[in-house]
Design a protein around this motif. Structure first.
Motif, PDB file in Angstrom:
ATOM      1  N   VAL A 166       5.505  -1.695   5.953  1.00  0.00           N
ATOM      2  CA  VAL A 166       4.672  -2.693   5.289  1.00  0.00           C
ATOM      3  C   VAL A 166       4.320  -3.731   6.337  1.00  0.00           C
ATOM      4  CG1 VAL A 166       6.719  -3.919   4.386  1.00  0.00           C
ATOM      5  CG2 VAL A 166       4.480  -4.366   3.372  1.00  0.00           C
ATOM      6  N   THR A 167       3.071  -4.194   6.282  1.00  0.00           N
ATOM      7  CA  THR A 167       2.595  -5.180   7.256  1.00  0.00           C
ATOM      8  C   THR A 167       2.962  -6.590   6.812  1.00  0.00           C
ATOM      9  OG1 THR A 167       0.473  -5.249   6.093  1.00  0.00           O
ATOM     10  CG2 THR A 167       0.651  -3.715   7.940  1.00  0.00           C
ATOM     11  N   ALA A 204       0.054  10.238   5.358  1.00  0.00           N
ATOM     12  CA  ALA A 204       1.093   9.201   5.266  1.00  0.00           C
ATOM     13  C   ALA A 204       0.595   8.022   4.435  1.00  0.00           C
ATOM     14  CB  ALA A 204       1.471   8.727   6.662  1.00  0.00           C
ATOM     15  N   THR A 205       1.442   7.539   3.534  1.00  0.00           N
ATOM     16  CA  THR A 205       1.101   6.333   2.773  1.00  0.00           C
ATOM     17  C   THR A 205       1.921   5.167   3.302  1.00  0.00           C
ATOM     18  OG1 THR A 205       0.559   7.577   0.772  1.00  0.00           O
ATOM     19  CG2 THR A 205       1.158   5.266   0.470  1.00  0.00           C
ATOM     20  N   ASN A 206       1.251   4.031   3.481  1.00  0.00           N
ATOM     21  CA  ASN A 206       1.943   2.820   3.927  1.00  0.00           C
ATOM     22  C   ASN A 206       1.540   1.646   3.045  1.00  0.00           C
ATOM     23  OD1 ASN A 206       3.607   3.597   6.369  1.00  0.00           O
ATOM     24  ND2 ASN A 206       1.650   4.618   6.764  1.00  0.00           N
ATOM     25  N   PHE A 207       2.051   0.470   3.382  1.00  0.00           N
ATOM     26  CA  PHE A 207       1.884  -0.694   2.522  1.00  0.00           C
ATOM     27  C   PHE A 207       1.217  -1.822   3.302  1.00  0.00           C
ATOM     28  CE2 PHE A 207       5.046   0.249  -0.995  1.00  0.00           C
ATOM     29  CZ  PHE A 207       5.515   1.457  -0.498  1.00  0.00           C
ATOM     30  N   LEU A 208       0.166  -2.384   2.694  1.00  0.00           N
ATOM     31  CA  LEU A 208      -0.531  -3.539   3.253  1.00  0.00           C
ATOM     32  C   LEU A 208      -0.159  -4.728   2.363  1.00  0.00           C
ATOM     33  CD1 LEU A 208      -2.826  -4.721   5.100  1.00  0.00           C
ATOM     34  CD2 LEU A 208      -4.433  -3.926   3.362  1.00  0.00           C
ATOM     35  N   SER A 209       0.500  -5.737   2.947  1.00  0.00           N
ATOM     36  CA  SER A 209       0.921  -6.884   2.129  1.00  0.00           C
ATOM     37  C   SER A 209      -0.099  -8.005   2.237  1.00  0.00           C
ATOM     38  CB  SER A 209       2.299  -7.376   2.592  1.00  0.00           C
ATOM     39  OG  SER A 209       2.627  -8.582   1.924  1.00  0.00           O
ATOM     40  N   VAL A 210      -0.440  -8.592   1.091  1.00  0.00           N
ATOM     41  CA  VAL A 210      -1.339  -9.753   1.092  1.00  0.00           C
ATOM     42  C   VAL A 210      -0.688 -10.892   0.324  1.00  0.00           C
ATOM     43  CG1 VAL A 210      -3.463  -8.405   1.340  1.00  0.00           C
ATOM     44  CG2 VAL A 210      -2.661  -8.971  -0.947  1.00  0.00           C
ATOM     45  N   ALA A 211      -0.897 -12.111   0.825  1.00  0.00           N
ATOM     46  CA  ALA A 211      -0.284 -13.298   0.214  1.00  0.00           C
ATOM     47  C   ALA A 211      -1.229 -14.479   0.344  1.00  0.00           C
ATOM     48  CB  ALA A 211       1.052 -13.616   0.879  1.00  0.00           C
ATOM     49  N   GLY A 212      -2.270 -14.476  -0.439  1.00  0.00           N
ATOM     50  CA  GLY A 212      -3.182 -15.616  -0.419  1.00  0.00           C
ATOM     51  C   GLY A 212      -2.460 -16.864  -0.908  1.00  0.00           C
ATOM     52  N   GLU A 235     -13.251  -2.462  -1.260  1.00  0.00           N
ATOM     53  CA  GLU A 235     -14.514  -1.956  -0.689  1.00  0.00           C
ATOM     54  C   GLU A 235     -14.313  -1.182   0.609  1.00  0.00           C
ATOM     55  OE1 GLU A 235     -16.740  -5.621  -0.738  1.00  0.00           O
ATOM     56  OE2 GLU A 235     -16.447  -5.633  -2.924  1.00  0.00           O
ATOM     57  N   SER A 236     -13.110  -1.235   1.163  1.00  0.00           N
ATOM     58  CA  SER A 236     -12.834  -0.551   2.434  1.00  0.00           C
ATOM     59  C   SER A 236     -12.474   0.916   2.184  1.00  0.00           C
ATOM     60  CB  SER A 236     -11.667  -1.238   3.148  1.00  0.00           C
ATOM     61  OG  SER A 236     -10.438  -0.855   2.531  1.00  0.00           O
ATOM     62  N   GLU A 237     -12.255   1.657   3.266  1.00  0.00           N
ATOM     63  CA  GLU A 237     -11.865   3.061   3.109  1.00  0.00           C
ATOM     64  C   GLU A 237     -10.354   3.217   2.936  1.00  0.00           C
ATOM     65  OE1 GLU A 237     -13.218   4.047   7.355  1.00  0.00           O
ATOM     66  OE2 GLU A 237     -11.590   5.474   7.078  1.00  0.00           O
ATOM     67  N   TYR A 238      -9.599   2.130   2.950  1.00  0.00           N
ATOM     68  CA  TYR A 238      -8.139   2.198   2.813  1.00  0.00           C
ATOM     69  C   TYR A 238      -7.751   2.744   1.431  1.00  0.00           C
ATOM     70  CZ  TYR A 238      -3.255   0.603   2.714  1.00  0.00           C
ATOM     71  OH  TYR A 238      -1.881   0.535   2.622  1.00  0.00           O
ATOM     72  N   THR A 239      -6.851   3.718   1.431  1.00  0.00           N
ATOM     73  CA  THR A 239      -6.426   4.308   0.152  1.00  0.00           C
ATOM     74  C   THR A 239      -4.912   4.161  -0.070  1.00  0.00           C
ATOM     75  OG1 THR A 239      -6.143   6.462   1.205  1.00  0.00           O
ATOM     76  CG2 THR A 239      -8.262   6.050   0.122  1.00  0.00           C
ATOM     77  N   GLY A 240      -4.228   3.461   0.847  1.00  0.00           N
ATOM     78  CA  GLY A 240      -2.773   3.302   0.736  1.00  0.00           C
ATOM     79  C   GLY A 240      -2.385   2.244  -0.281  1.00  0.00           C
ATOM     80  N   PHE A 241      -1.100   1.875  -0.240  1.00  0.00           N
ATOM     81  CA  PHE A 241      -0.571   0.901  -1.187  1.00  0.00           C
ATOM     82  C   PHE A 241      -0.852  -0.527  -0.711  1.00  0.00           C
ATOM     83  CE2 PHE A 241       3.147   3.688  -2.981  1.00  0.00           C
ATOM     84  CZ  PHE A 241       2.223   4.591  -3.476  1.00  0.00           C
ATOM     85  N   VAL A 242      -1.049  -1.415  -1.694  1.00  0.00           N
ATOM     86  CA  VAL A 242      -1.100  -2.854  -1.410  1.00  0.00           C
ATOM     87  C   VAL A 242       0.054  -3.523  -2.139  1.00  0.00           C
ATOM     88  CG1 VAL A 242      -2.373  -4.988  -1.890  1.00  0.00           C
ATOM     89  CG2 VAL A 242      -3.542  -3.036  -0.875  1.00  0.00           C
ATOM     90  N   GLU A 243       0.745  -4.384  -1.412  1.00  0.00           N
ATOM     91  CA  GLU A 243       1.828  -5.177  -2.010  1.00  0.00           C
ATOM     92  C   GLU A 243       1.324  -6.615  -2.103  1.00  0.00           C
ATOM     93  OE1 GLU A 243       6.096  -4.439  -0.938  1.00  0.00           O
ATOM     94  OE2 GLU A 243       5.951  -6.445  -0.061  1.00  0.00           O
ATOM     95  N   LEU A 244       1.089  -7.065  -3.324  1.00  0.00           N
ATOM     96  CA  LEU A 244       0.602  -8.429  -3.539  1.00  0.00           C
ATOM     97  C   LEU A 244       1.829  -9.341  -3.642  1.00  0.00           C
ATOM     98  CD1 LEU A 244      -1.657 -10.471  -4.227  1.00  0.00           C
ATOM     99  CD2 LEU A 244      -1.488  -9.702  -6.615  1.00  0.00           C
TER     100      LEU A 244
END
Ligand code: RRO
Length: 314
Positions: free
Chosen positions: A43-44, A95-103, A118-127
Motif C-alpha cells: 500500500v502506498t 497483481a493487485t495492490n493498494f493506493l491509499s488516499v487521505a484528503g 477516470e484513470s486506468e487503475y483497477t487495483g484497490f483504493v484504501e480511503l
C-alpha cells in the motif's frame, strides 16, 4: 506446502501479509523494495492532491513497545502514487495492490477518487478516514454522520474496489454504529486499526514530550496496540456483512500475532511499526513463523481458522 493465500474482493494474494500505509512506502525506492519482497501486496503512503512536507521533526519516536508518530501526512501527491501503481499494473497485470488516499477535506477526497475512477487503475483504493495528526483536522472515523456523508458521495460515482481505514473504537456501541453505516455500502474491505491517536509520551529525564508537532500528541503503533487492534478486528468481523473483508493492522511483531489477527477475522494483515524497524526481511520471517504455527496445528490454509476465535460461551 502450507498456503498463506488469501482472497479479497475476488482478487487472490499469495501471501496474506503486507506493509501498513505510511511505513517505508513514501517513494518509488520504498515501493520497488516491497514489490521485490515476499509481501503479498503493498500500500502506498496516504496521498493528498498535492505534495506535502508534513509536520516538523522530531515527528516519530521509537518506544520499548512500539512507536509514536505525528508525521502529518508527508507525501509526494496523488499523481506520483497513481503513476506508480498504473506503471506497476502494466508490468504485472495479475497483481493487485493498494493506493491509499487521505484528503484533508471531503472535496479533496472526492477529487482524488474522481481522478482514480477516470484513470486506468483497477487495483484497490484504501480511503484513510483516520489520520490523527493533521493539526485542526479531526479524524473523520470518529464522526459517524460524516462517514455516512463521505461514503454516500463517494459511491454516487466510484465503481472500483474501495475500502476504508478506520481508527480504533473503544466502545461496543461504536462498533454497532460504524458497522451499521459501513454495511450500507459496497465496500470491498475495511482496514482496522490506524494508530491510537493523540497519545502523549513524556521523557522524564528532559521533562519534555517526545515529538514536536501538536505539543507532543501523536499516534501510537506497535506492540502496545495489539489488544485494541484485535478487539476492533473481532468487533467488526462479528458485525460486518461477509462481502466486506477485514484487513487487520496493529501490534504485529511475529507469526503468533498474525495468527491471532486471522483468528479474530482478518483476511489480510498489515504491519507498520515493526516493518519500519526490520524492513522487507520481516515478511520472510513472519511467513516462516506463521507456517510453523499452522503446521503444528494441522492447518493447511488460513481459511481453516479465519474468524474461528472461541469464547467461553462456545
Ligand atoms: O502521516 C501521518 O501522520 C499519519 C497518518 Br496519514 C495516519 O493515517 N496514521 C498515522 O499514524 N500517521
Amino acid at each position: 506446502m502450507t498456503s498463506l493465500t488469501t482472497t479479497i474482493g475476488g482478487r487472490t494474494f499469495d501471501n496474506c501479509m503486507m506493509n501498513a500505509a505510511g511505513v517505508r512506502c513514501q517513494n518509488k525506492q520504498d515501493l520497488d523494495a516491497l514489490v521485490a519482497s515476499s509481501a503479498g501486496a503493498y500500500v502506498t503512503k496516504s496521498a493528498t492532491p498535492q505534495k506535502r512536507a508534513g509536520n516538523p521533526s522530531p515527528r516519530m519516536h521509537t518506544l520499548p513497545k512500539g512507536s509514536i508518530n505525528s508525521m502529518g501526512l508527508p507525501n509526494n501527491g496523488l499523481d506520483y502514487y497513481l503513476d506508480y501503481v498504473i506503471d506497476d499494473q502494466r508490468k504485472r497485470p495479475d497483481a493487485t495492490n493498494f493506493l491509499s488516499v487521505a484528503g484533508t477535506s471531503l472535496e479533496d477526497n472526492l477529487a482524488m477518487l474522481h481522478q482514480i475512477q477516470e484513470s486506468e487503475y483497477t487495483g484497490f483504493v484504501e480511503l484513510n478516514l483516520s489520520c490523527p495528526n493533521v493539526p485542526g483536522k479531526p479524524q473523520v472515523g470518529y464522526d459517524f454522520d460524516r462517514v455516512n456523508t463521505v461514503l454516500d458521495k463517494v459511491f454516487e460515482f466510484y465503481t472500483k474496489p474501495l475500502g476504508v481505514k478506520l481508527p480504533p473504537y473503544f466502545d461496543l456501541v461504536h462498533f454497532d454504529q460504524i458497522a451499521a453505516i459501513l454495511n450500507q455500502y459496497p465496500l470491498t474491505f475495511v482496514n482496522s486499526i490506524n494508530s491510537i491517536g493523540n497519545a502523549l509520551v513524556v521523557d522524564p529525564q528532559t521533562e519534555r514530550v517526545a515529538i514536536r508537532p501538536k505539543g507532543g500528541f501523536g499516534g501510537i503503533g506497535g506492540a502496545s496496540v495489539k489488544p485494541t487492534a484485535l478487539a476492533n478486528v473481532r468487533g467488526l468481523a462479528l458485525r460486518l456483512k461477509p462481502e466486506i473483508k477485514i484487513i487487520g493492522t496493529g501490534g504485529i511483531l511475529n507469526g503468533v500475532d498474525v495468527f491471532e489477527h486471522i483468528l479474530c477475522g482478518a483476511s489480510m494483515v498489515q504491519i507498520g511499526t515493526q516493518f519500519g524497524y526490520e524492513g522487507t526481511p520481516l515478511f520472510d520471517r513472519l511467513a516462516k513463523e506463521l507456517r510453523e504455527i499452522m503446521n503444528q496445528k494441522g492447518y493447511t490454509n488460513i481459511n481453516e481458522f479465519r474468524g474461528k476465535l472461541k469464547t467461553f460461551d462456545d
